[in-house]
Write a protein that holds these residues in place. Structure first.
Motif, PDB file in Angstrom:
ATOM      1  N   THR A 157      -0.711   4.292  -2.522  1.00 40.21           N
ATOM      2  CA  THR A 157      -1.405   3.237  -1.773  1.00 40.21           C
ATOM      3  C   THR A 157      -1.933   2.170  -2.713  1.00 40.21           C
ATOM      4  O   THR A 157      -1.789   0.961  -2.458  1.00 40.21           O
ATOM      5  CB  THR A 157      -2.567   3.844  -0.962  1.00 40.21           C
ATOM      6  N   SER A 158      -2.542   2.588  -3.806  1.00 32.90           N
ATOM      7  CA  SER A 158      -3.079   1.631  -4.771  1.00 32.90           C
ATOM      8  C   SER A 158      -1.978   0.778  -5.393  1.00 32.90           C
ATOM      9  O   SER A 158      -2.133  -0.440  -5.563  1.00 32.90           O
ATOM     10  CB  SER A 158      -3.849   2.386  -5.859  1.00 32.90           C
ATOM     11  N   GLU A 159      -0.851   1.400  -5.730  1.00 33.78           N
ATOM     12  CA  GLU A 159       0.256   0.651  -6.321  1.00 33.78           C
ATOM     13  C   GLU A 159       0.846  -0.342  -5.326  1.00 33.78           C
ATOM     14  O   GLU A 159       1.203  -1.469  -5.699  1.00 33.78           O
ATOM     15  CB  GLU A 159       1.341   1.623  -6.800  1.00 33.78           C
ATOM     16  N   ALA A 160       0.953   0.048  -4.071  1.00 29.99           N
ATOM     17  CA  ALA A 160       1.516  -0.853  -3.067  1.00 29.99           C
ATOM     18  C   ALA A 160       0.632  -2.080  -2.864  1.00 29.99           C
ATOM     19  O   ALA A 160       1.134  -3.196  -2.640  1.00 29.99           O
ATOM     20  CB  ALA A 160       1.692  -0.105  -1.747  1.00 29.99           C
ATOM     21  N   LEU A 161      -0.694  -1.894  -2.934  1.00 32.17           N
ATOM     22  CA  LEU A 161      -1.606  -3.025  -2.760  1.00 32.17           C
ATOM     23  C   LEU A 161      -1.474  -4.050  -3.885  1.00 32.17           C
ATOM     24  O   LEU A 161      -1.805  -5.223  -3.706  1.00 32.17           O
ATOM     25  CB  LEU A 161      -3.049  -2.522  -2.695  1.00 32.17           C
ATOM     26  N   GLN A 162      -0.988  -3.613  -5.040  1.00 31.19           N
ATOM     27  CA  GLN A 162      -0.853  -4.515  -6.183  1.00 31.19           C
ATOM     28  C   GLN A 162       0.496  -5.219  -6.230  1.00 31.19           C
ATOM     29  O   GLN A 162       0.712  -6.080  -7.089  1.00 31.19           O
ATOM     30  CB  GLN A 162      -1.064  -3.727  -7.482  1.00 31.19           C
ATOM     31  N   CYS A 163       1.385  -4.867  -5.299  1.00 33.12           N
ATOM     32  CA  CYS A 163       2.740  -5.451  -5.303  1.00 33.12           C
ATOM     33  C   CYS A 163       2.728  -6.801  -4.597  1.00 33.12           C
ATOM     34  O   CYS A 163       2.240  -6.925  -3.468  1.00 33.12           O
ATOM     35  CB  CYS A 163       3.708  -4.500  -4.635  1.00 33.12           C
ATOM     36  N   ALA A 164       3.294  -7.814  -5.241  1.00 31.24           N
ATOM     37  CA  ALA A 164       3.284  -9.165  -4.677  1.00 31.24           C
ATOM     38  C   ALA A 164       4.155  -9.284  -3.435  1.00 31.24           C
ATOM     39  O   ALA A 164       3.926 -10.155  -2.596  1.00 31.24           O
ATOM     40  CB  ALA A 164       3.755 -10.163  -5.729  1.00 31.24           C
ATOM     41  N   ASP A 165       5.164  -8.439  -3.298  1.00 30.80           N
ATOM     42  CA  ASP A 165       6.071  -8.523  -2.158  1.00 30.80           C
ATOM     43  C   ASP A 165       5.561  -7.793  -0.926  1.00 30.80           C
ATOM     44  O   ASP A 165       6.248  -7.743   0.085  1.00 30.80           O
ATOM     45  CB  ASP A 165       7.443  -7.942  -2.529  1.00 30.80           C
TER      46      ASP A 165
END
Length: 279
Positions: free
Chosen positions: A132-140
């Protein structure tokens, strides 16, 4: 010589600022939000929509029942608004209880090729929190939907900070037992299914930036064609009941006379014989 100093009782200029929230009012006028797709729900939410760059926590008795009907209109609008661009279209699902049913989501105007589903092992909460944390940091990524039944308040606080830092839509789905736990989410909802011609989902907004909500909001999250079919079926059933109503009324039935016993016949014959004959 004496001097008297009176306290200035006038309100400070800061309270006259439109960006200052007063606890008795519904806040969020300066928030960036996304319309939920339901006018009645927008009316009771701060900023009149889902908060952009913040966590929305959704509690329900059983995961997988009502969340898609609640969030699909807004997610479809987000994908549609960014259909001409590369970034901001992806929806990431973290730890869904069931694999999403493609035809149903497609019927709600969601772009299935732009959806990513991340599933973890049962009970492996750290991996779901990391995803979840990694997905929130993804620009796309435009929005993240995470099913985190075992998350702690400290975990949610980190996700709230990440959503704010990257200006993402974040929905976290949790069980009812989490209602009594503290949460950093500025918006918390409780979902309850219902059976009504006017709707099928009760949304209780029990935490928001504003005064408590007196009563839950009733939504109809069913697809338009399904609602039309149900309404037509209900109308046919009503007419059928009206046609059968006269036949169901009780009619007067003559009851057969109760036969007298043999001894009753004998006593009646003796009475007639004992009577004197009239001249």
């Amino acid at each position: 010589m004496f001097s008297t100093t009176f306290a200035d009782t006038s309100l400070p200029d800061s309270l006259a600022n439109a960006h200052v929230w007063r606890a008795g009012e519904l806040g969020g006028d300066s928030l960036q939000t996304v319309a939920t797709g339901y006018t009645s729900l927008d009316h009771v939410l701060p900023g009149h929509g889902w908060p952009q760059g913040a966590m929305t926590e959704v509690l329900q008795p059983q995961a997988g029942l009502h969340e898609w009907g609640l969030v699909a209109p807004a997610l479809a609008a987000v994908q549609g608004a960014s259909s001409g661009t590369i970034t901001g279209q992806m929806l990431v699902l973290v730890g869904p209880p069931h694999l999403p049913f493609g035809p149903a989501l497609g019927a709600q105007q969601l772009d299935l090729p732009r959806m990513l589903c991340v599933r973890g092992a049962a009970g492996n909460a750290p991996s779901l929190l990391w995803a979840t944390s990694e997905a929130l940091q993804c620009a796309d990524v435009a929005a993240v939907l995470a099913w985190l039944p075992d998350a702690r308040s400290a975990h949610l606080r980190r996700l709230q900070i990440a959503a704010h830092a990257h200006n993402k839509l974040l929905f976290v789905f949790r069980p009812l037992r989490a209602q009594q736990e503290s949460s950093p989410a500025p918006l918390r909802l409780l979902l309850e299914g219902t059976v009504s011609d006017a709707g099928n989902l009760l949304v209780n907004v029990f935490k928001r930036r504003g005064p408590p909500l007196a009563a839950p909001v009733l939504l109809d999250t069913r697809p338009g064609r399904l609602s039309a079919l149900l309404a037509a079926s209900g109308e046919r059933a009503r007419r059928r009941r009206e046609e059968l109503a006269p036949l169901a009324r009780p009619s007067r039935v003559l009851q057969p006379e109760t036969p007298t016993s043999p001894s009753g016949h004998v006593h009646a014959l003796l009475d007639r014989i004992a009577q004197p004959a009239h001249p």
